[in-house]
Design a protein around this motif. Structure first.
Motif, PDB file in Angstrom:
ATOM      1  N   ILE A  54      77.900  36.313  -0.723  1.00 16.82           N
ATOM      2  CA  ILE A  54      79.349  36.414  -0.529  1.00 16.82           C
ATOM      3  C   ILE A  54      79.788  35.379   0.507  1.00 16.82           C
ATOM      4  N   MET A  55      80.884  34.692   0.211  1.00 14.32           N
ATOM      5  CA  MET A  55      81.509  33.798   1.186  1.00 14.32           C
ATOM      6  C   MET A  55      82.854  34.381   1.588  1.00 14.32           C
ATOM      7  N   VAL A  56      83.166  34.301   2.868  1.00 10.72           N
ATOM      8  CA  VAL A  56      84.369  34.937   3.410  1.00 10.72           C
ATOM      9  C   VAL A  56      84.845  34.147   4.624  1.00 10.72           C
ATOM     10  N   SER A  57      86.105  34.313   4.974  1.00  8.89           N
ATOM     11  CA  SER A  57      86.622  33.672   6.184  1.00  8.89           C
ATOM     12  C   SER A  57      86.910  34.740   7.234  1.00  8.89           C
ATOM     13  N   LYS A  58      88.174  35.165   7.381  1.00 10.71           N
ATOM     14  CA  LYS A  58      88.500  36.156   8.415  1.00 10.71           C
ATOM     15  C   LYS A  58      88.974  37.486   7.852  1.00 10.71           C
ATOM     16  N   TYR A  59      89.586  37.473   6.650  1.00 12.17           N
ATOM     17  CA  TYR A  59      90.063  38.727   6.063  1.00 12.17           C
ATOM     18  C   TYR A  59      88.861  39.583   5.678  1.00 12.17           C
ATOM     19  N   ASP A  60      88.906  40.872   6.056  1.00 14.72           N
ATOM     20  CA  ASP A  60      87.722  41.718   5.880  1.00 14.72           C
ATOM     21  C   ASP A  60      87.804  42.690   4.708  1.00 14.72           C
ATOM     22  N   HIS A  61      88.967  42.855   4.065  1.00 17.28           N
ATOM     23  CA  HIS A  61      89.128  43.959   3.129  1.00 17.28           C
ATOM     24  C   HIS A  61      88.238  43.841   1.890  1.00 17.28           C
ATOM     25  N   CYS A  62      88.121  42.654   1.320  1.00 19.60           N
ATOM     26  CA  CYS A  62      87.281  42.498   0.128  1.00 19.60           C
ATOM     27  C   CYS A  62      85.803  42.601   0.490  1.00 19.60           C
ATOM     28  N   LEU A  63      85.398  41.974   1.579  1.00 18.90           N
ATOM     29  CA  LEU A  63      84.004  42.052   2.015  1.00 18.90           C
ATOM     30  C   LEU A  63      83.617  43.487   2.324  1.00 18.90           C
ATOM     31  N   ASN A  64      84.454  44.183   3.069  1.00 18.97           N
ATOM     32  CA  ASN A  64      84.158  45.561   3.449  1.00 18.97           C
ATOM     33  C   ASN A  64      84.007  46.447   2.213  1.00 18.97           C
ATOM     34  N   ASP A  65      84.871  46.246   1.238  1.00 18.30           N
ATOM     35  CA  ASP A  65      84.810  47.043   0.014  1.00 18.30           C
ATOM     36  C   ASP A  65      83.518  46.767  -0.758  1.00 18.30           C
ATOM     37  N   LEU A  66      83.154  45.497  -0.898  1.00 15.79           N
ATOM     38  CA  LEU A  66      81.937  45.152  -1.621  1.00 15.79           C
ATOM     39  C   LEU A  66      80.692  45.699  -0.918  1.00 15.79           C
ATOM     40  N   LEU A  67      80.649  45.571   0.402  1.00 18.80           N
ATOM     41  CA  LEU A  67      79.487  46.052   1.146  1.00 18.80           C
ATOM     42  C   LEU A  67      79.371  47.569   1.066  1.00 18.80           C
ATOM     43  N   TYR A  68      80.506  48.261   1.098  1.00 19.70           N
ATOM     44  CA  TYR A  68      80.475  49.727   0.987  1.00 19.70           C
ATOM     45  C   TYR A  68      79.977  50.159  -0.394  1.00 19.70           C
ATOM     46  N   ARG A  69      80.511  49.530  -1.438  1.00 23.91           N
ATOM     47  CA  ARG A  69      80.069  49.874  -2.796  1.00 23.91           C
ATOM     48  C   ARG A  69      78.577  49.590  -2.962  1.00 23.91           C
ATOM     49  N   TYR A  70      78.131  48.482  -2.386  1.00 23.61           N
ATOM     50  CA  TYR A  70      76.716  48.125  -2.468  1.00 23.61           C
ATOM     51  C   TYR A  70      75.847  49.137  -1.724  1.00 23.61           C
ATOM     52  N   ARG A  71      76.245  49.496  -0.525  1.00 21.81           N
ATOM     53  CA  ARG A  71      75.454  50.423   0.297  1.00 21.81           C
ATOM     54  C   ARG A  71      75.369  51.799  -0.340  1.00 21.81           C
ATOM     55  N   THR A  72      76.417  52.216  -1.046  1.00 24.21           N
ATOM     56  CA  THR A  72      76.439  53.544  -1.659  1.00 24.21           C
ATOM     57  C   THR A  72      75.911  53.540  -3.093  1.00 24.21           C
ATOM     58  N   GLY A  73      75.403  52.403  -3.545  1.00 18.48           N
ATOM     59  CA  GLY A  73      74.816  52.335  -4.878  1.00 18.48           C
ATOM     60  C   GLY A  73      75.814  52.264  -6.005  1.00 18.48           C
ATOM     61  N   ASN A  74      77.038  51.855  -5.715  1.00 20.78           N
ATOM     62  CA  ASN A  74      78.086  51.798  -6.737  1.00 20.78           C
ATOM     63  C   ASN A  74      78.431  50.380  -7.173  1.00 20.78           C
ATOM     64  N   LEU A  75      77.533  49.444  -6.889  1.00 21.58           N
ATOM     65  CA  LEU A  75      77.715  48.064  -7.326  1.00 21.58           C
ATOM     66  C   LEU A  75      76.344  47.545  -7.745  1.00 21.58           C
TER      67      LEU A  75
END
Length: 290
Positions: free
Chosen positions: A96-117
Protein backbone atom coordinates in the motif's frame (compact mmCIF):
# COMPACT_ATOMS: atom_id res chain seq x y z
CA UNK A 1 -19.11 -38.06 3.82
CA UNK A 2 -16.46 -36.70 1.47
CA UNK A 3 -14.96 -33.37 2.46
CA UNK A 4 -13.87 -30.83 -0.17
CA UNK A 5 -10.09 -30.83 -0.35
CA UNK A 6 -9.48 -27.97 -2.78
CA UNK A 7 -11.30 -25.19 -4.57
CA UNK A 8 -10.13 -23.21 -7.57
CA UNK A 9 -11.08 -20.18 -9.64
CA UNK A 10 -10.91 -20.63 -13.40
CA UNK A 11 -11.13 -17.43 -15.43
CA UNK A 12 -11.07 -17.28 -19.21
CA UNK A 13 -11.82 -15.03 -22.16
CA UNK A 14 -11.89 -15.63 -25.88
CA UNK A 15 -13.54 -14.50 -29.12
CA UNK A 16 -17.30 -15.02 -29.08
CA UNK A 17 -18.37 -18.31 -30.60
CA UNK A 18 -20.74 -21.18 -29.92
CA UNK A 19 -19.64 -23.69 -27.28
CA UNK A 20 -17.60 -21.41 -25.03
CA UNK A 21 -19.58 -22.21 -21.88
CA UNK A 22 -19.70 -25.89 -22.73
CA UNK A 23 -15.95 -26.26 -23.19
CA UNK A 24 -15.40 -24.99 -19.64
CA UNK A 25 -18.25 -26.70 -17.80
CA UNK A 26 -17.89 -30.04 -19.59
CA UNK A 27 -14.16 -30.16 -18.91
CA UNK A 28 -14.67 -29.38 -15.22
CA UNK A 29 -17.25 -32.15 -14.90
CA UNK A 30 -14.98 -34.64 -16.64
CA UNK A 31 -12.14 -33.60 -14.30
CA UNK A 32 -14.19 -34.28 -11.16
CA UNK A 33 -14.95 -30.65 -10.42
CA UNK A 34 -18.23 -29.41 -8.92
CA UNK A 35 -19.09 -25.84 -9.93
CA UNK A 36 -20.09 -23.66 -6.98
CA UNK A 37 -20.27 -20.38 -8.85
CA UNK A 38 -20.40 -19.42 -12.52
CA UNK A 39 -20.55 -16.00 -14.17
CA UNK A 40 -20.28 -15.30 -17.87
CA UNK A 41 -20.74 -12.37 -20.20
CA UNK A 42 -20.69 -12.08 -23.98
CA UNK A 43 -19.73 -8.62 -25.20
CA UNK A 44 -21.73 -8.37 -28.41
CA UNK A 45 -20.14 -5.08 -29.48
CA UNK A 46 -16.57 -6.34 -29.20
CA UNK A 47 -17.32 -10.02 -29.92
CA UNK A 48 -15.54 -11.16 -26.75
CA UNK A 49 -16.63 -13.76 -24.22
CA UNK A 50 -15.71 -13.79 -20.51
CA UNK A 51 -16.26 -16.50 -17.89
CA UNK A 52 -15.37 -17.01 -14.23
CA UNK A 53 -16.05 -20.26 -12.41
CA UNK A 54 -15.39 -21.44 -8.87
CA UNK A 55 -15.23 -25.21 -8.53
CA UNK A 56 -14.33 -27.68 -5.83
CA UNK A 57 -12.88 -31.17 -5.83
CA UNK A 58 -14.08 -33.91 -3.53
CA UNK A 59 -11.75 -35.89 -1.28
CA UNK A 60 -11.78 -38.94 -3.54
CA UNK A 61 -10.94 -36.94 -6.66
CA UNK A 62 -7.40 -37.19 -7.94
CA UNK A 63 -6.22 -33.75 -9.07
CA UNK A 64 -2.91 -33.01 -10.72
CA UNK A 65 -2.67 -29.29 -11.45
CA UNK A 66 -0.09 -29.72 -14.21
CA UNK A 67 -2.15 -32.37 -15.95
CA UNK A 68 -5.31 -30.27 -15.57
CA UNK A 69 -3.63 -27.23 -17.12
CA UNK A 70 -2.13 -29.21 -19.98
CA UNK A 71 -5.41 -30.90 -20.84
CA UNK A 72 -7.51 -27.74 -20.56
CA UNK A 73 -4.99 -25.88 -22.69
CA UNK A 74 -5.42 -28.49 -25.41
CA UNK A 75 -9.21 -28.48 -25.07
CA UNK A 76 -9.53 -24.69 -25.17
CA UNK A 77 -7.00 -24.08 -27.94
CA UNK A 78 -9.66 -24.19 -30.64
CA UNK A 79 -11.46 -21.33 -28.88
CA UNK A 80 -8.28 -19.19 -28.57
CA UNK A 81 -8.90 -18.93 -24.84
CA UNK A 82 -6.75 -16.87 -22.53
CA UNK A 83 -7.23 -18.43 -19.12
CA UNK A 84 -5.89 -18.69 -15.58
CA UNK A 85 -6.32 -21.21 -12.76
CA UNK A 86 -5.96 -19.92 -9.18
CA UNK A 87 -6.51 -21.64 -5.82
CA UNK A 88 -9.58 -20.08 -4.21
CA UNK A 89 -7.70 -19.42 -0.97
CA UNK A 90 -4.72 -17.75 -2.69
CA UNK A 91 -3.92 -14.32 -1.24
CA UNK A 92 -1.98 -11.98 -3.53
CA UNK A 93 0.89 -9.99 -2.04
CA UNK A 94 -0.10 -6.34 -1.63
CA UNK A 95 1.88 -3.18 -0.92
CA UNK A 96 0.00 0.00 0.00
CA UNK A 97 1.18 3.52 -0.81
CA UNK A 98 -0.23 6.44 1.16
CA UNK A 99 0.52 10.06 2.01
CA UNK A 100 -1.16 11.71 5.03
CA UNK A 101 -4.87 10.81 4.81
CA UNK A 102 -5.46 7.77 7.01
CA UNK A 103 -9.05 6.66 6.30
CA UNK A 104 -8.40 4.27 3.40
CA UNK A 105 -5.24 2.81 4.95
CA UNK A 106 -6.92 2.33 8.32
CA UNK A 107 -9.88 0.58 6.72
CA UNK A 108 -7.70 -1.78 4.67
CA UNK A 109 -5.49 -2.66 7.65
CA UNK A 110 -8.53 -3.33 9.85
CA UNK A 111 -10.16 -5.59 7.24
CA UNK A 112 -6.85 -7.40 6.80
CA UNK A 113 -6.27 -7.87 10.53
CA UNK A 114 -9.79 -9.24 11.05
CA UNK A 115 -9.54 -11.65 8.13
CA UNK A 116 -12.05 -9.82 5.94
CA UNK A 117 -9.70 -9.01 3.07
CA UNK A 118 -8.28 -11.87 1.02
CA UNK A 119 -4.80 -10.45 0.52
CA UNK A 120 -1.43 -10.47 2.21
CA UNK A 121 -0.42 -6.90 3.05
CA UNK A 122 3.38 -6.98 3.01
CA UNK A 123 4.32 -3.34 3.54
CA UNK A 124 3.21 0.29 3.53
CA UNK A 125 5.17 2.97 1.69
CA UNK A 126 4.66 6.69 2.29
CA UNK A 127 6.26 9.98 1.31
CA UNK A 128 5.49 11.16 4.88
CA UNK A 129 5.88 9.64 8.34
CA UNK A 130 2.41 10.57 9.65
CA UNK A 131 1.00 7.04 9.34
CA UNK A 132 4.04 5.10 10.51
CA UNK A 133 2.69 4.41 14.00
CA UNK A 134 -0.67 3.23 12.62
CA UNK A 135 1.08 0.84 10.23
CA UNK A 136 3.49 -0.54 12.81
CA UNK A 137 0.66 -1.05 15.31
CA UNK A 138 -0.62 -3.62 12.82
CA UNK A 139 2.87 -5.24 12.74
CA UNK A 140 3.41 -4.30 9.10
CA UNK A 141 6.71 -2.86 7.83
CA UNK A 142 6.64 0.86 7.05
CA UNK A 143 8.96 2.56 4.55
CA UNK A 144 9.44 6.31 4.39
CA UNK A 145 10.28 7.36 0.83
CA UNK A 146 10.19 11.18 0.64
CA UNK A 147 9.83 12.76 -2.77
CA UNK A 148 10.45 16.11 -4.41
CA UNK A 149 10.14 17.08 -8.07
CA UNK A 150 13.91 16.69 -8.46
CA UNK A 151 14.07 13.29 -6.72
CA UNK A 152 11.02 11.63 -8.30
CA UNK A 153 13.05 9.18 -10.39
CA UNK A 154 15.24 8.13 -7.46
CA UNK A 155 12.22 7.78 -5.16
CA UNK A 156 10.34 5.59 -7.62
CA UNK A 157 13.44 3.43 -8.03
CA UNK A 158 13.52 3.01 -4.25
CA UNK A 159 9.80 2.17 -4.23
CA UNK A 160 10.25 -0.39 -7.01
CA UNK A 161 13.05 -2.06 -5.03
CA UNK A 162 10.69 -2.46 -2.07
CA UNK A 163 7.96 -3.87 -4.34
CA UNK A 164 10.45 -6.34 -5.78
CA UNK A 165 11.66 -7.29 -2.30
CA UNK A 166 8.16 -8.36 -1.29
CA UNK A 167 7.29 -9.81 -4.71
CA UNK A 168 4.33 -7.44 -4.79
CA UNK A 169 1.46 -8.52 -7.03
CA UNK A 170 -0.93 -5.62 -6.38
CA UNK A 171 -0.05 -2.00 -5.60
CA UNK A 172 -2.79 -0.07 -3.81
CA UNK A 173 -2.72 3.73 -3.78
CA UNK A 174 -4.74 4.52 -0.64
CA UNK A 175 -4.83 8.29 -1.13
CA UNK A 176 -1.21 8.53 -2.23
CA UNK A 177 -1.07 12.16 -3.26
CA UNK A 178 1.62 11.83 -5.92
CA UNK A 179 1.30 11.12 -9.62
CA UNK A 180 3.12 8.00 -10.77
CA UNK A 181 5.50 8.41 -13.68
CA UNK A 182 4.79 7.04 -17.13
CA UNK A 183 7.30 4.27 -16.48
CA UNK A 184 5.63 3.21 -13.22
CA UNK A 185 2.21 3.29 -14.85
CA UNK A 186 3.45 0.98 -17.61
CA UNK A 187 5.09 -1.49 -15.22
CA UNK A 188 2.01 -1.65 -12.99
CA UNK A 189 -0.72 -1.50 -15.62
CA UNK A 190 -3.60 -3.69 -14.44
CA UNK A 191 -1.81 -4.28 -11.13
CA UNK A 192 -2.20 -0.91 -9.38
CA UNK A 193 -5.48 0.41 -7.98
CA UNK A 194 -6.20 4.04 -7.12
CA UNK A 195 -9.13 5.76 -5.38
CA UNK A 196 -10.45 9.26 -5.88
CA UNK A 197 -13.57 11.22 -5.06
CA UNK A 198 -16.13 11.48 -7.82
CA UNK A 199 -18.52 14.34 -7.30
CA UNK A 200 -21.02 15.83 -9.72
CA UNK A 201 -19.78 18.01 -11.31
CA UNK A 202 -16.10 17.03 -10.94
CA UNK A 203 -14.14 19.25 -8.59
CA UNK A 204 -10.39 19.23 -9.06
CA UNK A 205 -7.67 20.85 -7.00
CA UNK A 206 -7.73 21.78 -3.33
CA UNK A 207 -10.69 21.21 -0.99
CA UNK A 208 -13.03 19.41 -3.42
CA UNK A 209 -15.69 18.92 -0.73
CA UNK A 210 -15.73 22.64 0.01
CA UNK A 211 -16.18 23.27 -3.71
CA UNK A 212 -19.00 20.73 -3.70
CA UNK A 213 -20.69 22.46 -0.78
CA UNK A 214 -20.54 25.80 -2.54
CA UNK A 215 -22.26 24.26 -5.59
CA UNK A 216 -24.93 22.49 -3.53
CA UNK A 217 -24.16 18.96 -4.70
CA UNK A 218 -26.73 16.25 -4.11
CA UNK A 219 -24.43 13.24 -4.63
CA UNK A 220 -21.14 12.27 -3.01
CA UNK A 221 -19.16 9.37 -4.39
CA UNK A 222 -15.85 7.68 -5.07
CA UNK A 223 -14.29 5.76 -7.94
CA UNK A 224 -11.73 2.94 -7.70
CA UNK A 225 -9.81 2.34 -10.90
CA UNK A 226 -6.64 0.90 -12.30
CA UNK A 227 -3.79 3.35 -12.63
CA UNK A 228 -3.03 4.78 -16.05
CA UNK A 229 -1.11 7.67 -17.58
CA UNK A 230 -4.37 9.65 -17.71
CA UNK A 231 -4.72 10.97 -14.17
CA UNK A 232 -7.79 9.51 -12.43
CA UNK A 233 -9.09 8.20 -15.77
CA UNK A 234 -7.92 4.58 -15.74
CA UNK A 235 -10.26 1.61 -16.23
CA UNK A 236 -12.99 1.81 -13.59
CA UNK A 237 -13.40 -1.15 -11.24
CA UNK A 238 -16.19 -0.02 -8.94
CA UNK A 239 -17.90 3.13 -7.72
CA UNK A 240 -19.78 4.16 -4.60
CA UNK A 241 -22.34 6.89 -4.16
CA UNK A 242 -24.72 8.32 -1.55
CA UNK A 243 -27.19 11.18 -1.64
CA UNK A 244 -26.67 14.33 0.41
CA UNK A 245 -28.60 17.58 0.78
CA UNK A 246 -28.37 21.20 1.87
CA UNK A 247 -27.92 20.24 5.54
CA UNK A 248 -24.46 18.80 4.83
CA UNK A 249 -21.72 21.30 5.61
CA UNK A 250 -18.20 20.87 4.12
CA UNK A 251 -17.09 18.83 7.15
CA UNK A 252 -20.10 16.53 6.75
CA UNK A 253 -19.42 16.05 3.04
CA UNK A 254 -15.78 15.29 3.78
CA UNK A 255 -16.69 12.73 6.43
CA UNK A 256 -19.26 11.08 4.16
CA UNK A 257 -16.84 11.11 1.25
CA UNK A 258 -14.06 9.46 3.25
CA UNK A 259 -16.37 6.63 4.27
CA UNK A 260 -17.36 6.00 0.66
CA UNK A 261 -13.74 6.18 -0.52
CA UNK A 262 -12.64 3.57 2.05
CA UNK A 263 -15.49 1.18 1.24
CA UNK A 264 -15.08 1.55 -2.52
CA UNK A 265 -11.32 0.97 -2.44
CA UNK A 266 -11.68 -2.12 -0.23
CA UNK A 267 -14.30 -3.54 -2.59
CA UNK A 268 -12.01 -3.00 -5.60
CA UNK A 269 -9.09 -4.70 -3.86
CA UNK A 270 -11.31 -7.66 -2.92
CA UNK A 271 -12.64 -8.00 -6.48
CA UNK A 272 -9.09 -8.01 -7.83
CA UNK A 273 -7.97 -10.60 -5.27
CA UNK A 274 -10.93 -12.85 -6.11
CA UNK A 275 -10.20 -12.72 -9.86
CA UNK A 276 -13.50 -11.02 -10.61
CA UNK A 277 -12.07 -8.42 -12.98
CA UNK A 278 -11.24 -8.72 -16.68
CA UNK A 279 -9.40 -5.91 -18.48
CA UNK A 280 -10.25 -5.50 -22.15
CA UNK A 281 -10.01 -2.50 -24.49
CA UNK A 282 -9.09 -0.17 -21.61
CA UNK A 283 -12.26 -1.00 -19.67
CA UNK A 284 -13.29 -3.62 -17.16
CA UNK A 285 -15.75 -6.47 -16.97
CA UNK A 286 -16.46 -7.08 -13.28
CA UNK A 287 -18.37 -10.06 -11.96
CA UNK A 288 -19.50 -8.57 -8.66
CA UNK A 289 -20.52 -10.59 -5.64
CA UNK A 290 -24.24 -11.38 -5.69
Amino acid sequence: MNQPVASYVLTASCPSRSGTVDVVTRFLRESGGYINELNSFDDELNQRFFIRTVFRLEADSEFDRDVFCQQFSERSKAFEMEWELTPLDYKPKVVIMVSKYDHCLNDLLYRYRTGNLSVEICAVISNHTDLQSLTEWHDIPFYHCPITPSTKAQQESQVQSILDQYQCELLVLARYMQVLSHEMCEVWAGKAINIHHSLLPGFKGAKPYHQAYNKGVKLVGATAHYVSDDLDEGPIITQGMETVNHTYYPEDLTRKGKDIEAQTLARAVQYHAEKRIFLFNDKTIVFERS
